[in-house]
Design a protein around this motif. Structure first.
Motif, PDB file in Angstrom:
ATOM      1  N   ASN A  87       5.351  -9.396  15.742  1.00  0.00           N
ATOM      2  CA  ASN A  87       5.894  -9.158  17.084  1.00  0.00           C
ATOM      3  C   ASN A  87       5.335  -7.931  17.775  1.00  0.00           C
ATOM      4  OD1 ASN A  87       7.489 -11.439  17.159  1.00  0.00           O
ATOM      5  ND2 ASN A  87       9.335 -10.409  16.429  1.00  0.00           N
ATOM      6  N   ASN A  88       4.761  -6.982  17.016  1.00  0.00           N
ATOM      7  CA  ASN A  88       4.136  -5.813  17.644  1.00  0.00           C
ATOM      8  C   ASN A  88       2.639  -5.995  17.854  1.00  0.00           C
ATOM      9  OD1 ASN A  88       6.376  -4.162  18.096  1.00  0.00           O
ATOM     10  ND2 ASN A  88       6.321  -3.300  16.026  1.00  0.00           N
ATOM     11  N   HIS A  89       2.091  -7.099  17.405  1.00  0.00           N
ATOM     12  CA  HIS A  89       0.687  -7.447  17.659  1.00  0.00           C
ATOM     13  C   HIS A  89      -0.257  -6.312  17.252  1.00  0.00           C
ATOM     14  CE1 HIS A  89       2.525 -10.686  19.984  1.00  0.00           C
ATOM     15  NE2 HIS A  89       3.215  -9.764  20.613  1.00  0.00           N
ATOM     16  N   ARG A  90      -0.029  -5.808  16.047  1.00  0.00           N
ATOM     17  CA  ARG A  90      -0.837  -4.682  15.584  1.00  0.00           C
ATOM     18  C   ARG A  90      -0.902  -4.675  14.060  1.00  0.00           C
ATOM     19  NH1 ARG A  90       3.532   0.300  16.716  1.00  0.00           N
ATOM     20  NH2 ARG A  90       4.996  -0.299  15.027  1.00  0.00           N
ATOM     21  N   VAL A  91      -1.839  -3.868  13.545  1.00  0.00           N
ATOM     22  CA  VAL A  91      -1.898  -3.562  12.120  1.00  0.00           C
ATOM     23  C   VAL A  91      -1.684  -2.057  11.975  1.00  0.00           C
ATOM     24  CG1 VAL A  91      -3.336  -3.507  10.045  1.00  0.00           C
ATOM     25  CG2 VAL A  91      -3.433  -5.484  11.583  1.00  0.00           C
ATOM     26  N   GLN A  92      -0.729  -1.680  11.121  1.00  0.00           N
ATOM     27  CA  GLN A  92      -0.420  -0.280  10.866  1.00  0.00           C
ATOM     28  C   GLN A  92      -0.919   0.120   9.471  1.00  0.00           C
ATOM     29  OE1 GLN A  92       0.533   1.170  13.789  1.00  0.00           O
ATOM     30  NE2 GLN A  92       2.607   1.788  13.227  1.00  0.00           N
ATOM     31  N   ARG A  93      -1.364   1.368   9.357  1.00  0.00           N
ATOM     32  CA  ARG A  93      -1.761   1.919   8.060  1.00  0.00           C
ATOM     33  C   ARG A  93      -0.817   3.055   7.688  1.00  0.00           C
ATOM     34  NH1 ARG A  93      -7.467   4.201   8.194  1.00  0.00           N
ATOM     35  NH2 ARG A  93      -6.424   6.075   8.992  1.00  0.00           N
ATOM     36  N   PHE A  94      -0.374   3.059   6.430  1.00  0.00           N
ATOM     37  CA  PHE A  94       0.582   4.052   5.962  1.00  0.00           C
ATOM     38  C   PHE A  94       0.065   4.691   4.674  1.00  0.00           C
ATOM     39  CE2 PHE A  94       2.932   0.763   8.176  1.00  0.00           C
ATOM     40  CZ  PHE A  94       3.798   1.466   8.992  1.00  0.00           C
ATOM     41  N   ASN A 142       6.980   4.516  12.515  1.00  0.00           N
ATOM     42  CA  ASN A 142       7.521   4.223  11.200  1.00  0.00           C
ATOM     43  C   ASN A 142       8.394   2.973  11.201  1.00  0.00           C
ATOM     44  OD1 ASN A 142       6.380   6.492   9.831  1.00  0.00           O
ATOM     45  ND2 ASN A 142       7.875   7.778  10.881  1.00  0.00           N
ATOM     46  N   GLN A 143       8.249   2.182  12.249  1.00  0.00           N
ATOM     47  CA  GLN A 143       9.018   0.945  12.356  1.00  0.00           C
ATOM     48  C   GLN A 143       8.100  -0.266  12.307  1.00  0.00           C
ATOM     49  OE1 GLN A 143      11.017   1.930  16.144  1.00  0.00           O
ATOM     50  NE2 GLN A 143      12.954   1.870  15.027  1.00  0.00           N
ATOM     51  N   LEU A 144       8.682  -1.409  11.972  1.00  0.00           N
ATOM     52  CA  LEU A 144       7.968  -2.678  11.940  1.00  0.00           C
ATOM     53  C   LEU A 144       8.791  -3.708  12.710  1.00  0.00           C
ATOM     54  CD1 LEU A 144       7.129  -2.744   8.107  1.00  0.00           C
ATOM     55  CD2 LEU A 144       5.592  -2.031   9.945  1.00  0.00           C
ATOM     56  N   ALA A 182     -10.753  -7.711  23.250  1.00  0.00           N
ATOM     57  CA  ALA A 182     -11.330  -7.183  22.014  1.00  0.00           C
ATOM     58  C   ALA A 182     -10.454  -6.117  21.366  1.00  0.00           C
ATOM     59  CB  ALA A 182     -12.717  -6.617  22.285  1.00  0.00           C
ATOM     60  N   ASN A 183      -9.551  -5.511  22.136  1.00  0.00           N
ATOM     61  CA  ASN A 183      -8.665  -4.490  21.568  1.00  0.00           C
ATOM     62  C   ASN A 183      -7.258  -5.019  21.321  1.00  0.00           C
ATOM     63  OD1 ASN A 183      -7.744  -4.698  24.190  1.00  0.00           O
ATOM     64  ND2 ASN A 183      -7.501  -2.484  24.489  1.00  0.00           N
ATOM     65  N   GLN A 184      -7.090  -6.331  21.345  1.00  0.00           N
ATOM     66  CA  GLN A 184      -5.776  -6.935  21.190  1.00  0.00           C
ATOM     67  C   GLN A 184      -5.716  -7.920  20.029  1.00  0.00           C
ATOM     68  OE1 GLN A 184      -5.473  -8.468  25.327  1.00  0.00           O
ATOM     69  NE2 GLN A 184      -3.582  -7.279  25.460  1.00  0.00           N
ATOM     70  N   THR A 240      -1.819   3.193  13.933  1.00  0.00           N
ATOM     71  CA  THR A 240      -2.259   1.862  14.339  1.00  0.00           C
ATOM     72  C   THR A 240      -3.771   1.774  14.186  1.00  0.00           C
ATOM     73  OG1 THR A 240      -0.444   1.615  15.919  1.00  0.00           O
ATOM     74  CG2 THR A 240      -2.357   0.191  16.228  1.00  0.00           C
ATOM     75  N   VAL A 241      -4.255   0.811  13.402  1.00  0.00           N
ATOM     76  CA  VAL A 241      -5.689   0.689  13.130  1.00  0.00           C
ATOM     77  C   VAL A 241      -6.298  -0.580  13.724  1.00  0.00           C
ATOM     78  CG1 VAL A 241      -5.674   2.141  11.079  1.00  0.00           C
ATOM     79  CG2 VAL A 241      -5.188  -0.305  10.861  1.00  0.00           C
ATOM     80  N   ALA A 242      -5.470  -1.450  14.295  1.00  0.00           N
ATOM     81  CA  ALA A 242      -5.976  -2.635  14.985  1.00  0.00           C
ATOM     82  C   ALA A 242      -4.893  -3.133  15.928  1.00  0.00           C
ATOM     83  CB  ALA A 242      -6.359  -3.737  13.999  1.00  0.00           C
ATOM     84  N   GLY A 243      -5.298  -3.534  17.124  1.00  0.00           N
ATOM     85  CA  GLY A 243      -4.336  -4.032  18.099  1.00  0.00           C
ATOM     86  C   GLY A 243      -3.452  -2.930  18.644  1.00  0.00           C
ATOM     87  N   GLY A 244      -2.198  -3.302  18.931  1.00  0.00           N
ATOM     88  CA  GLY A 244      -1.258  -2.337  19.474  1.00  0.00           C
ATOM     89  C   GLY A 244      -1.269  -2.237  20.980  1.00  0.00           C
TER      90      GLY A 244
END
Length: 291
Positions: free
Chosen positions: A279-286, A257-259, A13-15, A2-6
């Protein structure tokens, strides 16, 4: 990773709050259309919080406000943000210079969803009401229809609620054709396009897509597309009739590993994949395997 939000939905600021489109700069700074927070937020590499760089002044239509933005790109030549301010039906330019408190309107009366700039600084914008993609010349904002524009439908010259758009080095336009469950390719100055992913109706088969959204095409023609309706990202090698799942799974979830309702998609210059999850309110990096 997770690189943003989560941290759940919110405006701290962290959401993030239902993030949509995103852009990754060469220095790995991520710029995100933070939809329900009516702002564009920037996350530096390794940061635990983001910084608001446009909007964030409640929902509205003033020059310092945004209304449910869905996409953002960086105009490197002008050092500014180009923003799809969807529910104000406008495209805005917002300087990245420190101290900027408001933007300027570039295009009005356009219910935009996705944006893309090519290497000649032409801006491509999807219009979900007219079911088309238009190209704008940044110098004077004159425009040209480059895809769709023949009403909603599934014929070869039509789109049905196009979402995000990608333009390759040959100025071929790729469009996530949301309601037709396919990705279509429209070569420069062509009047019809071909289906390059999906287009076989809704379903679970490897030849199908369900509600495609974010899209990216690499230099050898491999198509990466967010399959929002199936909570996953699929990869289509050039010329193939079938796609393969590279991230996520049908049903979704909150695991690493889910979205869950993925929307936006981007790559950095190292080949890492970034996915914005509604729906997870985040940005993931893979990290993505080449084969």
């Amino acid at each position: 990773m997770t690189v943003a939000g989560g941290h759940g939905p919110g405006s701290a600021a962290n959401q993030l709050n239902y993030p949509h489109g995103l852009y990754v700069h060469d220095d790995e700074t991520i710029v995100i259309a933070d939809y329900v927070n009516h702002r564009i937020i920037e996350w530096k590499p390794g940061a635990t919080t983001g910084q608001v760089v446009a909007g964030g002044n409640q929902q509205g239509g003033q020059m310092n406000q945004l209304n449910l933005p869905t996409d953002v790109v960086i105009d490197n030549e002008r050092d500014s943000l180009i923003i799809c301010d969807r529910w104000n039906q406008r495209v805005m330019n917002w300087s990245r210079q420190q101290g900027t408190t408001e933007g300027e309107v570039l295009v009005t009366n356009i219910p935009c969803f996705g944006l893309m700039m090519d290497d000649q600084n032409y801006l491509y914008v999807t219009d979900t009401d007219k079911h088309e993609v238009r190209r704008f010349k940044m110098d004077d904002m004159t425009d040209k229809l480059v895809a769709g524009g023949n009403g909603p439908g599934d014929r070869f010259n039509q789109l049905n609620e196009p979402r995000y758009v990608f333009v390759d080095q040959e100025y071929t336009v790729y469009v996530a054709d949301w309601n037709n469950h396919r990705v279509r390719k429209w070569k420069k100055d062509a009047t019809e396009r071909i289906v390059v992913a999906g287009g076989q109706g809704e379903g679970h088969d490897s030849t199908q897509l369900l509600s495609p959204c974010g899209i990216f095409v690499d230099k050898i023609g491999t198509i990466f597309v967010v399959e929002s309706g199936k909570n996953r990202v699929k990869r289509w090698f050039k010329g193939m009739k079938q796609g393969t799942v590279i991230v996520g799974e049908d049903g979704g979830g909150k695991g690493a590993n889910q979205l869950d309702a993925p929307i936006g998609l981007a790559f950095d210059r190292y080949g890492n994949l970034y996915v914005a999850e509604y729906n997870n309110h985040r940005v993931q990096r893979f990290k993505i395997a080449k084969h």
